[in-house]
Design an enzyme around this catalytic site. Structure first.
Site, PDB file in Angstrom:
ATOM      1  N   ILE A  12       4.704 -25.181  36.086  1.00  0.00           N
ATOM      2  CA  ILE A  12       5.941 -24.452  36.377  1.00  0.00           C
ATOM      3  C   ILE A  12       6.955 -24.665  35.260  1.00  0.00           C
ATOM      4  CG2 ILE A  12       7.830 -24.149  38.014  1.00  0.00           C
ATOM      5  CD1 ILE A  12       5.911 -25.061  40.221  1.00  0.00           C
ATOM      6  N   ASN A  32       5.658 -36.483  29.014  1.00  0.00           N
ATOM      7  CA  ASN A  32       4.768 -37.509  28.459  1.00  0.00           C
ATOM      8  C   ASN A  32       3.308 -37.053  28.404  1.00  0.00           C
ATOM      9  OD1 ASN A  32       3.924 -37.656  31.124  1.00  0.00           O
ATOM     10  ND2 ASN A  32       4.564 -39.774  31.450  1.00  0.00           N
ATOM     11  N   GLY A  36       0.787 -32.537  31.577  1.00  0.00           N
ATOM     12  CA  GLY A  36       1.228 -31.364  30.835  1.00  0.00           C
ATOM     13  C   GLY A  36       0.350 -31.082  29.628  1.00  0.00           C
ATOM     14  N   ASN A  92       6.520 -42.730  40.324  1.00  0.00           N
ATOM     15  CA  ASN A  92       6.795 -41.567  39.473  1.00  0.00           C
ATOM     16  C   ASN A  92       7.853 -40.640  40.077  1.00  0.00           C
ATOM     17  OD1 ASN A  92       5.848 -39.803  37.046  1.00  0.00           O
ATOM     18  ND2 ASN A  92       5.855 -38.415  38.791  1.00  0.00           N
ATOM     19  N   TYR A 141       3.804 -37.516  49.493  1.00  0.00           N
ATOM     20  CA  TYR A 141       4.330 -36.564  48.503  1.00  0.00           C
ATOM     21  C   TYR A 141       5.598 -35.897  49.012  1.00  0.00           C
ATOM     22  CZ  TYR A 141       4.939 -32.115  46.129  1.00  0.00           C
ATOM     23  OH  TYR A 141       5.486 -31.035  45.476  1.00  0.00           O
ATOM     24  N   LYS A 145       9.813 -36.374  47.767  1.00  0.00           N
ATOM     25  CA  LYS A 145      10.736 -35.281  47.429  1.00  0.00           C
ATOM     26  C   LYS A 145      11.977 -35.308  48.323  1.00  0.00           C
ATOM     27  CE  LYS A 145       8.521 -32.961  44.142  1.00  0.00           C
ATOM     28  NZ  LYS A 145       9.109 -32.605  42.833  1.00  0.00           N
ATOM     29  N   PHE A 169       7.184 -22.813  47.916  1.00  0.00           N
ATOM     30  CA  PHE A 169       6.019 -22.650  48.766  1.00  0.00           C
ATOM     31  C   PHE A 169       4.795 -22.683  47.821  1.00  0.00           C
ATOM     32  CE2 PHE A 169       9.316 -22.387  51.604  1.00  0.00           C
ATOM     33  CZ  PHE A 169       8.826 -22.489  52.881  1.00  0.00           C
ATOM     34  N   ARG A 221      -0.455 -18.771  54.014  1.00  0.00           N
ATOM     35  CA  ARG A 221       0.439 -19.411  53.064  1.00  0.00           C
ATOM     36  C   ARG A 221       1.272 -18.354  52.328  1.00  0.00           C
ATOM     37  NH1 ARG A 221      -0.768 -22.933  55.880  1.00  0.00           N
ATOM     38  NH2 ARG A 221      -1.670 -24.981  55.373  1.00  0.00           N
TER      39      ARG A 221
END
Length: 330
Positions: A12, A32, A36, A92, A141, A145, A169, A221
């Protein structure tokens, strides 16, 4: 604006970097490269290969690049792994973010755009999901957040941090020109997995659960194109001018798509059959998740460009067809 994109070489984040350029901003990438890809970022864009937890280094970058706003995408996001290795996710997703925010305050950078998730809602009591529903994550997870969202509220009150938290989503698709796209290791998302099966890279696709209380028995979804997500993040900049601003937005199309419908869309776009193996439900998979994005539409003028699953899959297929080995950097 000078925008530090943390995790800007990820899926993203890299798309958001390109949207920032198109909107006339100056992106600076911090990544880092654990997940990615350097090839996802144009060589002309300032790039800092730095660990997020190194607050002094991050502070130096914020000052040297004269950053106005920080966009934070650098999170681990595999739900199953968060259950088996929660410490990895807390170090993280929470601890490293604490260091980032500490560096921002030290450098007097007080505008923040946060990549959150619909996983903070857990299994919703009602659908579609709007921003004011109770948040009750069912995995580490989602909890990490939510923990950051709560921290941001505290910093808004204590230090005048202005922030927007976007609860995604199902991010999907790829850049329209096929230059960048989705390349995860391991890959867990349905669209790229189905494309891999259609093209023979994988022998079969496991379809988890066919007996849900949905029209075709498979999970529903809300798939939202990655470029549509990126545009919302940029549209919020103008609303962050007042110190202590706290904004929360759900981002989805509001039109749920079943797993079987996704598979049919891939077969139609790719022109090949997807070998499906029906399997039992996965623990923790709600029957349906889809968004009420009226607030983002009303306050940000946000509209999705890719409104159908076929249009989203078509962009993903363009990327995979031209990059059969992804970024080929492993």
């Amino acid at each position: 604006m000078n925008v530090l994109v943390v995790g800007g070489a990820g899926y993203i984040g890299s798309h958001c970097v390109r949207q920032l350029l198109a909107a006339g901003h100056r992106p600076v990438v911090l990544d880092n490269l654990v997940y990615g890809h350097r090839a996802a970022v144009d060589p002309s864009i300032p790039f800092h290969d730095v660990n997020l937890g190194d607050a002094p280094a991050v502070e130096r970058i914020l000052r040297a690049e004269q950053i106005d706003v920080v966009m934070h995408f650098a999170a681990y996001c595999y739900v199953g792994e968060s259950v088996t290795d929660p410490l990895k996710y807390y170090f993280n997703n929470v601890a490293a973010t604490l260091h980032l925010l500490q560096a921002m305050l030290a450098a007097n950078v007080k505008k923040f755009v946060f990549s959150s998730t619909c996983a903070t809602f857990g299994i919703p009591a009602t659908l579609p999901i709007h921003e004011n529903l109770p948040q009750a994550p069912i995995n580490p997870y989602g909890q990490t957040k939510l923990d950051v969202e709560n921290l941001l509220k505290a910093l808004a009150g204590a230090h005048g941090l202005s922030f927007a938290a976007f609860r995604y989503f199902n991010a999907a698709g790829a850049a329209e020109d096929g230059r960048i796209g989705e390349d995860h290791d391991p890959e867990t998302h349905l669209i790229p997995l189905a494309i891999d099966v259609a093209t023979g890279k994988r022998p079969q696709l496991q379809l988890f659960g066919t007996d849900y209380p949905t029209p075709d028995g498979t999970c529903l979804r809300d798939y939202v194109h990655v470029d549509d997500l990126s545009r919302a993040h940029i549209a919020v900049f103008d609303r962050l001018g007042t110190p202590g601003t706290q904004l929360f937005y759900n981002l989805g199309t509001g039109a749920p798509t079943s797993n079987r419908e996704v598979i049919r869309a891939v077969e139609k776009v790719v022109g090949r059959k997807v070998n499906v193996v029906e399997s039992p439900r996965r623990a923790g998979d709600p029957p349906a998740l889809y968004a009420d994005s009226a607030r983002a539409q009303r306050e940000l003028g946000w509209q999705v460009k890719f409104s159908t699953i076929e249009s989203i899959v078509a962009t993903a297929w363009k990327w995979h067809a031209s990059h059969p080995n992804g970024y080929d950097d492993r």
